[in-house]
Write a protein that holds these residues in place. Structure first.
Motif, PDB file in Angstrom:
ATOM      1  N   ILE A 232       2.668  40.769  32.789  1.00 44.22           N
ATOM      2  CA  ILE A 232       3.458  41.163  33.959  1.00 44.22           C
ATOM      3  C   ILE A 232       2.924  40.486  35.222  1.00 44.22           C
ATOM      4  O   ILE A 232       3.685  39.922  36.019  1.00 44.22           O
ATOM      5  CB  ILE A 232       3.455  42.698  34.109  1.00 44.22           C
ATOM      6  CG1 ILE A 232       4.249  43.338  32.964  1.00 44.22           C
ATOM      7  CG2 ILE A 232       4.035  43.108  35.459  1.00 44.22           C
ATOM      8  CD1 ILE A 232       4.126  44.853  32.904  1.00 44.22           C
TER       9      ILE A 232
ATOM     10  N   THR B 189       3.586  36.711  35.141  1.00 44.30           N
ATOM     11  CA  THR B 189       5.013  36.415  35.324  1.00 44.30           C
ATOM     12  C   THR B 189       5.403  36.513  36.792  1.00 44.30           C
ATOM     13  O   THR B 189       6.146  35.665  37.313  1.00 44.30           O
ATOM     14  CB  THR B 189       5.880  37.374  34.488  1.00 44.30           C
ATOM     15  OG1 THR B 189       5.578  37.203  33.095  1.00 44.30           O
ATOM     16  CG2 THR B 189       7.361  37.099  34.698  1.00 44.30           C
TER      17      THR B 189
ATOM     18  N   TRP C 157      12.136  35.832  35.585  1.00 40.29           N
ATOM     19  CA  TRP C 157      12.133  37.292  35.704  1.00 40.29           C
ATOM     20  C   TRP C 157      12.453  37.951  34.368  1.00 40.29           C
ATOM     21  O   TRP C 157      12.042  39.096  34.116  1.00 40.29           O
ATOM     22  CB  TRP C 157      13.143  37.770  36.759  1.00 40.29           C
ATOM     23  CG  TRP C 157      14.586  37.603  36.366  1.00 40.29           C
ATOM     24  CD1 TRP C 157      15.424  36.602  36.706  1.00 40.29           C
ATOM     25  CD2 TRP C 157      15.365  38.477  35.517  1.00 40.29           C
ATOM     26  NE1 TRP C 157      16.668  36.772  36.139  1.00 40.29           N
ATOM     27  CE2 TRP C 157      16.661  37.917  35.401  1.00 40.29           C
ATOM     28  CE3 TRP C 157      15.085  39.665  34.847  1.00 40.29           C
ATOM     29  CZ2 TRP C 157      17.666  38.513  34.653  1.00 40.29           C
ATOM     30  CZ3 TRP C 157      16.092  40.257  34.083  1.00 40.29           C
ATOM     31  CH2 TRP C 157      17.367  39.686  33.997  1.00 40.29           C
TER      32      TRP C 157
ATOM     33  N   LEU D 132       9.802  39.837  32.436  1.00 40.25           N
ATOM     34  CA  LEU D 132       9.239  41.111  32.897  1.00 40.25           C
ATOM     35  C   LEU D 132       9.627  42.281  31.989  1.00 40.25           C
ATOM     36  O   LEU D 132       8.747  43.062  31.580  1.00 40.25           O
ATOM     37  CB  LEU D 132       9.651  41.383  34.341  1.00 40.25           C
ATOM     38  CG  LEU D 132       8.987  40.500  35.407  1.00 40.25           C
ATOM     39  CD1 LEU D 132       9.577  40.788  36.780  1.00 40.25           C
ATOM     40  CD2 LEU D 132       7.477  40.717  35.419  1.00 40.25           C
TER      41      LEU D 132
ATOM     42  N   TYR E 282       7.539  42.096  28.685  1.00 43.90           N
ATOM     43  CA  TYR E 282       6.160  42.577  28.781  1.00 43.90           C
ATOM     44  C   TYR E 282       6.112  44.080  29.039  1.00 43.90           C
ATOM     45  O   TYR E 282       5.193  44.766  28.580  1.00 43.90           O
ATOM     46  CB  TYR E 282       5.401  41.817  29.871  1.00 43.90           C
ATOM     47  CG  TYR E 282       5.020  40.419  29.463  1.00 43.90           C
ATOM     48  CD1 TYR E 282       4.106  40.197  28.429  1.00 43.90           C
ATOM     49  CD2 TYR E 282       5.577  39.310  30.091  1.00 43.90           C
ATOM     50  CE1 TYR E 282       3.757  38.911  28.045  1.00 43.90           C
ATOM     51  CE2 TYR E 282       5.240  38.017  29.706  1.00 43.90           C
ATOM     52  CZ  TYR E 282       4.324  37.833  28.686  1.00 43.90           C
ATOM     53  OH  TYR E 282       3.982  36.563  28.295  1.00 43.90           O
ATOM     54  N   ALA E 283       7.107  44.591  29.774  1.00 47.33           N
ATOM     55  CA  ALA E 283       7.168  46.034  30.001  1.00 47.33           C
ATOM     56  C   ALA E 283       7.356  46.768  28.676  1.00 47.33           C
ATOM     57  O   ALA E 283       6.750  47.827  28.442  1.00 47.33           O
ATOM     58  CB  ALA E 283       8.301  46.371  30.967  1.00 47.33           C
TER      59      ALA E 283
END
Length: 444
Positions: free
Chosen positions: A323, A326, A421, A424, A427-428
């Motif tokens: 995160i 990125t 983006w 994101l 990875y979340a």
């Protein structure tokens, strides 16, 4: 990864050395062919006059082979045996490599994609055949160390190949920039692009020869044929194999590997394309930066897991780093080289803009995701372990699809930097799986 029993006697330390060397060579080939894509993408973008989305069909054609051909190749492997399966995989890869020659001579993008699909098909059977040896050529207790060594060899190849490709194929590539080509008459422009495309012919002739020699070497080597008696295979032949869908930690793990392979391929294969857009002179070698940080991540895993770092903590840290890095890619400077100068400028390594460095650092964030997710996802499956492993392998499809999503966003928005983006939420999700998803044992 699968929990296997073998009726063949395990080799002793001395007899295991030669098989280890042979399998390490094969893992080097895996890495060499796989991470060559990162240099091919910006090269083919020029040669075939592609946009970002079209150029990233390279990753789609290559990785979709793992999904389309996995089951057919596993049936072939069951018939041919593991050793012969390795030989067959190398021969299929040689066919894919030789196809690059007419593709380069005609600059026909569809031929390049077909060649990449065949290379991916060969790798599918080669990896399926080679991986059991990593577990079975020595004691079960040291298997994790052998897997780590193979990972280092694989990513080490990924570090070397862009450097070789740049020196051999991309020398003087600046004369083929969009601006320079636009100033040329149509006939001269076509002639120069044909000359550039033909630079691939000699390297792929050599690659074909190496693959054929390796096939002969493996065929006549003393590598023992494995006689695997997998007690888990009863689940695959029994209708109750569908019970795997009742294990949320497994199904969520499949999705975790899907998004992981996607962001890993984006970090390794789009960095050259991104650097090219920023005017980085050595853009063809940028995949080496990502692979170098990935090797560093593997070394951290070898040294720290499980003594100092649990699998869960490693996965949590990987997601958090992903995160942060990125965000660095999205909002980092495209002109400043300060971070690269601080990290490795004193080594004489060519510097890159901060935003490119953050993209390379994702290699470090990604390194420990695959080895951490597998044991967490397969925990407690018992006789369904083989079926669960097959589903996890399907997660490789993320490497085919998610880079295309990035390419589409970069092309339609006109901003390749902010298009990152889309990593994101990936990875979340990995972070969710690291904290909670792997603990779920019921959908209720």
């Amino acid at each position: 990864m699968n929990q296997m029993n073998t009726s063949a006697a395990r080799p002793g330390r001395q007899s295991a050395l030669l098989p280890m060397i042979i399998i390490a060579i094969l893992f080097f080939i895996f890495g060499f062919v796989t991470w060559l894509n990162g240099s091919l993408i910006p090269f083919l973008k020029i040669v075939c006059d592609l946009n970002e989305f079209q150029a990233l069909l390279v990753t789609f054609a290559f990785y979709i082979a793992y999904v389309v051909m996995a089951l057919p190749m596993s049936l072939v492997l069951n018939k041919a045996g593991y050793k012969n399966g390795m030989v067959l995989g190398l021969l299929i890869m040689a066919i894919g490599a030789i196809m690059f020659i007419p593709a380069a001579q005609t600059s026909h993008y569809a031929l390049f994609l077909a060649a990449l699909f065949i290379l991916g098909t060969g790798l599918t059977i080669l990896q399926t055949a080679a991986n059991p040896y990593v577990v079975c050529i020595g004691s079960r207790e040291s298997a994790a160390m052998r897997i780590s060594i193979m990972g280092l060899v694989n990513k080490g190849a990924g570090f070397i190949v862009p450097i070789i490709f740049t020196a051999w194929v991309l020398t003087g590539i600046e004369q083929f920039s969009e601006e320079a080509l636009a100033l040329l008459p149509a006939a001269e422009r076509s002639e120069q692009l044909a000359e550039l495309s033909n630079r691939l012919v000699t390297p792929y002739i050599y690659m074909t020869a190496v693959l054929l020699l390796l096939a002969a070497f493996v065929k006549f080597s003393p590598l023992p044929e494995l006689n695997l008696n997998d007690s888990n295979d009863t689940a695959a032949a029994n209708p109750s194999w569908t019970a795997v869908f009742s294990y949320p930690h497994l199904m969520l793990g499949v999705l975790a590997l899907f998004v992981y392979v996607g962001v890993e391929v984006i970090a390794g294969d789009t960095i050259g394309l991104y650097g090219q857009g920023l005017g980085v002179a050595h853009f063809g070698a940028l995949t080496s930066y990502t692979m170098a940080f990935m090797v560093l991540g593997y070394l951290v895993g070898v040294c720290c897991i499980p003594k100092y770092l649990s699998q869960e903590r490693a996965l949590q840290g990987s997601a958090l780093f992903g995160i942060v890095f990125t965000l660095g890619v999205m909002f980092g400077s495209t002109e400043s080289h300060l971070l690269a100068d601080m990290l490795f400028g004193w080594w004489g390594v060519p510097l890159v803009p901060d935003t490119v460095l953050f993209l390379a650092l994702l290699g470090f964030a990604n390194a420990l995701v695959w080895p951490a997710v597998w044991p967490l996802a397969l925990q407690g499956l018992g006789k369904l372990t083989s079926t669960g492993s097959a589903l996890l392998i399907m997660g490789i499809a993320g490497g085919a699809l998610l880079p295309l999503v990035y390419g589409y966003l970069a092309h339609t928005s006109g901003n390749s930097q902010l298009a990152y983006w889309m990593m994101l939420p990936c990875y979340a999700y990995i972070l969710f799986y690291a904290f909670k998803g792997h603990k779920l044992r019921s959908w209720r």
